[in-house]
Write an enzyme that holds these catalytic residues in place. Structure first.
Site, PDB file in Angstrom:
ATOM      1  N   GLY A  21       0.782  -1.247   0.000  1.00 12.95           N
ATOM      2  CA  GLY A  21       0.000   0.000   0.000  1.00 12.95           C
ATOM      3  C   GLY A  21       0.806   1.285   0.000  1.00 12.95           C
ATOM      4  O   GLY A  21       1.741   1.463  -0.794  1.00 12.95           O
ATOM      5  N   TYR A 157      -9.820   2.002  15.986  1.00 15.04           N
ATOM      6  CA  TYR A 157      -8.952   2.476  14.902  1.00 15.04           C
ATOM      7  C   TYR A 157      -8.976   4.008  14.841  1.00 15.04           C
ATOM      8  O   TYR A 157      -7.924   4.659  14.775  1.00 15.04           O
ATOM      9  CB  TYR A 157      -9.376   1.872  13.556  1.00 15.04           C
TER      10      TYR A 157
END
Ligand SMILES: NC(=O)c1ccc[n+]([C@@H]2O[C@H](COP(=O)([O-])OP(=O)(O)OC[C@H]3O[C@@H](n4cnc5c(N)ncnc54)[C@H](OP(=O)(O)O)[C@@H]3O)[C@@H](O)[C@H]2O)c1
Length: 264
Positions: A21, A157
């Site tokens: 990524g 998160y």
């Protein structure tokens, strides 16, 4: 972008999360700017393949396979780079999770705090001192558009990214005059391994290449904050027109559409 703009920090950069990524793409951009790269993540095979790609572009690469959730990981990385003229630290390693908090795996959520916060703090603390001593360096922290309000169904998160955002904001100010640049990169949804690991489904997303281009350009221009990617910018600026309580409600609806419904 000229090579000199990134090489002025030092000959080597460290990129955590380089196996996939955004981290992978940032590592390639640094290599194209003639910066040598230390590649860090758990997946050694992916790092070795990336190292070959970087070397084919004329820069050097060093593979350091590490689990950043493990105690002592930051110290190991510091030791592994002692003999390198290191001037850039990119903290890209991280992961998220989506779904009901009551159905989450507590051990995985704690590991997320270890990787997204604890390791970022440990590495930033070690390399900020090292860079300040040589009066030259840059540290990049990967925040997110979820950092600016609580996000139901991705509560932990979003909280880890709020931590990163706040840490970066404060350090960017504190480091002024030391020669150490602290850059917060704030992407929206981006195509990478992130969504699959988090159990999320993005409707649309920026490419990791676009996000990495914005990060490299911001670093070259000495900026302390960058909203990365086109979709990232659209979402950030539209969210920020709303008060915080409304953003919580908007993000709850968005996350409900991106995650699996609860079991109960
Ligand atoms: N993609 C998005 O939509 C998005 C949006 C905003 C912010 N971000 C942030 O951007 C950063 C990069 O994410 P990405 O989108 O590039 O996701 P990705 O493709 O899943 O990459 C995550 C990277 O983190 C590494 N990593 C995860 N756990 C690790 C551990 N315990 N030890 C060492 N490395 C670990 C992974 O490597 P291994 O699995 O090989 O260890 C991988 O290289 C993350 O901090 C993420 O929170 C992403």
């Amino acid at each position: 972008m000229t090579s000199g703009a990134l090489r002025r920090f030092g000959e080597w950069a460290i990129v955590t999360g380089a196996s996939s990524g955004i981290g992978r793409e940032v590592a390639l951009r640094l290599a194209s700017a003639r910066v040598n790269v230390v590649l860090v993540a758990r997946n050694e095979q992916s790092l070795t393949r990336l190292a070959a790609d970087i070397e084919s572009r004329g820069s050097r690469a060093k593979v350091v396979p590490l689990d950043l959730a493990a105690p002592g990981a930051a110290e190991k990385l510091e030791q592994a780079t002692l003999d390198l003229d290191t001037g850039i630290l990119i903290n890209s390693a991280g992961f998220g999770s989506g779904g009901a908090f009551l159905e989450s795996d507590p051990a995985a959520e704690l590991a997320m705090v270890d990787v997204n916060c604890r390791a970022v703090l440990d590495l930033t603390s070690r390399f900020a001192r090292r860079f300040a001593a040589r009066k030259r360096g840059a540290i990049v922290l990967l925040s997110s558009i979820v950092a600016f309000q609580g996000v139901a169904r991705s509560a932990n998160y979003a909280a880890t990214k709020a931590y990163v955002q706040s840490l970066g904001e404060a350090l960017a100010e504190e480091m002024k005059g030391t020669g150490v640049l602290v850059l917060r990169a704030i992407p929206g949804p981006a195509e990478s391994g992130f969504a699959r690991r988090a159990g999320m489904k993005f409707g649309s997303a920026d490419t990791a290449v676009a996000v990495a281009d914005d990060i490299a350009a911001a670093l070259a221009k000495n900026r302390t904050s960058v909203i990365a990617g086109r979709l990232g910018k659209v979402l950030y600026y539209s969210l920020m027109t709303a008060p915080r309580f409304l953003r919580v409600s908007i993000m709850k609806r968005i996350m409900a559409s991106m995650t699996r419904p609860s079991l109960s």
